[in-house]
Scaffold this motif. Sequence first.
Motif, PDB file in Angstrom:
ATOM      1  N   TYR A  39     -64.512  -1.800 -73.686  1.00 13.02           N
ATOM      2  CA  TYR A  39     -64.745  -2.954 -74.557  1.00 13.02           C
ATOM      3  C   TYR A  39     -63.488  -3.333 -75.339  1.00 13.02           C
ATOM      4  O   TYR A  39     -63.201  -4.507 -75.525  1.00 13.02           O
ATOM      5  CB  TYR A  39     -65.911  -2.671 -75.511  1.00 13.02           C
ATOM      6  CG  TYR A  39     -67.207  -2.478 -74.765  1.00 13.02           C
ATOM      7  CD1 TYR A  39     -67.814  -3.528 -74.084  1.00 13.02           C
ATOM      8  CD2 TYR A  39     -67.807  -1.231 -74.704  1.00 13.02           C
ATOM      9  CE1 TYR A  39     -68.990  -3.358 -73.375  1.00 13.02           C
ATOM     10  CE2 TYR A  39     -68.987  -1.046 -73.991  1.00 13.02           C
ATOM     11  CZ  TYR A  39     -69.572  -2.104 -73.335  1.00 13.02           C
ATOM     12  OH  TYR A  39     -70.730  -1.921 -72.624  1.00 13.02           O
ATOM     13  N   GLU A  40     -62.753  -2.312 -75.769  1.00 11.60           N
ATOM     14  CA  GLU A  40     -61.513  -2.564 -76.494  1.00 11.60           C
ATOM     15  C   GLU A  40     -60.479  -3.222 -75.584  1.00 11.60           C
ATOM     16  O   GLU A  40     -59.781  -4.151 -75.989  1.00 11.60           O
ATOM     17  CB  GLU A  40     -60.960  -1.260 -77.076  1.00 11.60           C
ATOM     18  CG  GLU A  40     -61.826  -0.650 -78.159  1.00 11.60           C
ATOM     19  CD  GLU A  40     -63.008   0.181 -77.636  1.00 11.60           C
ATOM     20  OE1 GLU A  40     -63.197   0.280 -76.400  1.00 11.60           O
ATOM     21  OE2 GLU A  40     -63.740   0.721 -78.472  1.00 11.60           O
ATOM     22  N   ALA A  43     -61.292  -6.851 -75.219  1.00 14.43           N
ATOM     23  CA  ALA A  43     -60.890  -7.650 -76.379  1.00 14.43           C
ATOM     24  C   ALA A  43     -59.402  -7.977 -76.319  1.00 14.43           C
ATOM     25  O   ALA A  43     -58.986  -9.085 -76.662  1.00 14.43           O
ATOM     26  CB  ALA A  43     -61.220  -6.894 -77.674  1.00 14.43           C
ATOM     27  N   MET A  57     -65.585 -13.275 -81.177  1.00  5.06           N
ATOM     28  CA  MET A  57     -65.639 -11.835 -80.953  1.00  5.06           C
ATOM     29  C   MET A  57     -65.261 -11.155 -82.270  1.00  5.06           C
ATOM     30  O   MET A  57     -64.766 -11.799 -83.192  1.00  5.06           O
ATOM     31  CB  MET A  57     -64.665 -11.438 -79.839  1.00  5.06           C
ATOM     32  CG  MET A  57     -64.921 -12.134 -78.504  1.00  5.06           C
ATOM     33  SD  MET A  57     -66.497 -11.700 -77.771  1.00  5.06           S
ATOM     34  CE  MET A  57     -66.136 -10.054 -77.222  1.00  5.06           C
ATOM     35  N   THR A  58     -65.461  -9.858 -82.354  1.00  3.96           N
ATOM     36  CA  THR A  58     -65.220  -9.126 -83.603  1.00  3.96           C
ATOM     37  C   THR A  58     -63.811  -9.337 -84.139  1.00  3.96           C
ATOM     38  O   THR A  58     -63.623  -9.595 -85.337  1.00  3.96           O
ATOM     39  CB  THR A  58     -65.483  -7.625 -83.391  1.00  3.96           C
ATOM     40  OG1 THR A  58     -66.820  -7.460 -82.919  1.00  3.96           O
ATOM     41  CG2 THR A  58     -65.299  -6.848 -84.674  1.00  3.96           C
ATOM     42  N   HIS A  59     -62.806  -9.263 -83.283  1.00  3.78           N
ATOM     43  CA  HIS A  59     -61.422  -9.412 -83.750  1.00  3.78           C
ATOM     44  C   HIS A  59     -61.122 -10.850 -84.173  1.00  3.78           C
ATOM     45  O   HIS A  59     -60.299 -11.075 -85.054  1.00  3.78           O
ATOM     46  CB  HIS A  59     -60.442  -8.927 -82.677  1.00  3.78           C
ATOM     47  CG  HIS A  59     -60.645  -7.483 -82.351  1.00  3.78           C
ATOM     48  ND1 HIS A  59     -61.385  -7.078 -81.267  1.00  3.78           N
ATOM     49  CD2 HIS A  59     -60.252  -6.358 -82.999  1.00  3.78           C
ATOM     50  CE1 HIS A  59     -61.427  -5.763 -81.249  1.00  3.78           C
ATOM     51  NE2 HIS A  59     -60.755  -5.296 -82.281  1.00  3.78           N
ATOM     52  N   ASP A  60     -61.803 -11.812 -83.553  1.00  6.26           N
ATOM     53  CA  ASP A  60     -61.662 -13.206 -83.973  1.00  6.26           C
ATOM     54  C   ASP A  60     -62.294 -13.399 -85.355  1.00  6.26           C
ATOM     55  O   ASP A  60     -61.768 -14.130 -86.196  1.00  6.26           O
ATOM     56  CB  ASP A  60     -62.318 -14.138 -82.962  1.00  6.26           C
ATOM     57  CG  ASP A  60     -61.716 -14.018 -81.580  1.00  6.26           C
ATOM     58  OD1 ASP A  60     -60.471 -13.944 -81.478  1.00  6.26           O
ATOM     59  OD2 ASP A  60     -62.481 -13.961 -80.605  1.00  6.26           O
ATOM     60  N   LEU A  61     -63.421 -12.741 -85.582  1.00  2.00           N
ATOM     61  CA  LEU A  61     -64.078 -12.781 -86.882  1.00  2.00           C
ATOM     62  C   LEU A  61     -63.171 -12.189 -87.962  1.00  2.00           C
ATOM     63  O   LEU A  61     -62.994 -12.765 -89.039  1.00  2.00           O
ATOM     64  CB  LEU A  61     -65.400 -12.013 -86.833  1.00  2.00           C
ATOM     65  CG  LEU A  61     -66.116 -11.801 -88.164  1.00  2.00           C
ATOM     66  CD1 LEU A  61     -66.553 -13.124 -88.761  1.00  2.00           C
ATOM     67  CD2 LEU A  61     -67.300 -10.863 -87.974  1.00  2.00           C
ATOM     68  N   ILE A  62     -62.558 -11.038 -87.665  1.00  2.54           N
ATOM     69  CA  ILE A  62     -61.654 -10.406 -88.635  1.00  2.54           C
ATOM     70  C   ILE A  62     -60.467 -11.333 -88.923  1.00  2.54           C
ATOM     71  O   ILE A  62     -60.051 -11.482 -90.075  1.00  2.54           O
ATOM     72  CB  ILE A  62     -61.197  -9.025 -88.139  1.00  2.54           C
ATOM     73  CG1 ILE A  62     -62.396  -8.074 -88.087  1.00  2.54           C
ATOM     74  CG2 ILE A  62     -60.092  -8.465 -89.039  1.00  2.54           C
ATOM     75  CD1 ILE A  62     -62.113  -6.753 -87.400  1.00  2.54           C
ATOM     76  N   ASP A 107     -57.972  -1.574 -81.816  1.00  2.00           N
ATOM     77  CA  ASP A 107     -58.331  -2.642 -82.750  1.00  2.00           C
ATOM     78  C   ASP A 107     -57.087  -3.239 -83.399  1.00  2.00           C
ATOM     79  O   ASP A 107     -56.981  -4.461 -83.553  1.00  2.00           O
ATOM     80  CB  ASP A 107     -59.277  -2.113 -83.831  1.00  2.00           C
ATOM     81  CG  ASP A 107     -60.647  -1.752 -83.280  1.00  2.00           C
ATOM     82  OD1 ASP A 107     -61.098  -2.411 -82.318  1.00  2.00           O
ATOM     83  OD2 ASP A 107     -61.266  -0.809 -83.806  1.00  2.00           O
TER      84      ASP A 107
END
Length: 161
Positions: A39-40, A43, A57-62, A107
């Motif tokens: 999954y990483e 990303a 995605m999570t990194h886009d949210l961050i 991440d």
Amino acid sequence: MEVEMKIRGLMMDPVTNMPIVILKDVQGSMVLPIWVGVYEANAIALEIEKVSTPRPMTHDLIKSLLLGLNTGLRKVVVSELKDDTFYAVIWLDRDGDLISVDSRPSDALALALRLDCPIYVEESVLKSSKLASSVSDKASNDELRRMLEGLNDEDFGRYKM
């Protein structure tokens, strides 16, 4: 001392079938493979290939959170290698104050790509990685290292999971 690195690409480990992020120093003489989860790797691959997703995605949210809070990403550093596990630190800049955040390297790298910030690896990690590869399964690690060091642009096509 920190050594500036760039993400050279992603590939699959032919032995374990796990994704590997390939970091190469900006002078082009050192290569650091970091095994990551599926999954990483996905990303990271999405950002390398500039694939947009219908929802963040999570990194886009961050990234959106950091930008919304007027906080910049100064750099990411792969800071330690302990018991075959890499550690990283994300360095945030908020109003001139530096904030360090513990992170998994995958991440940190995914964020660095999205926010276009420099990636560094501690020199001690590069040395430990070389030492570790000479201590463990020497034949397969030497073979993998030769393969990684001999990669060229044609070897990295589009990354597929």
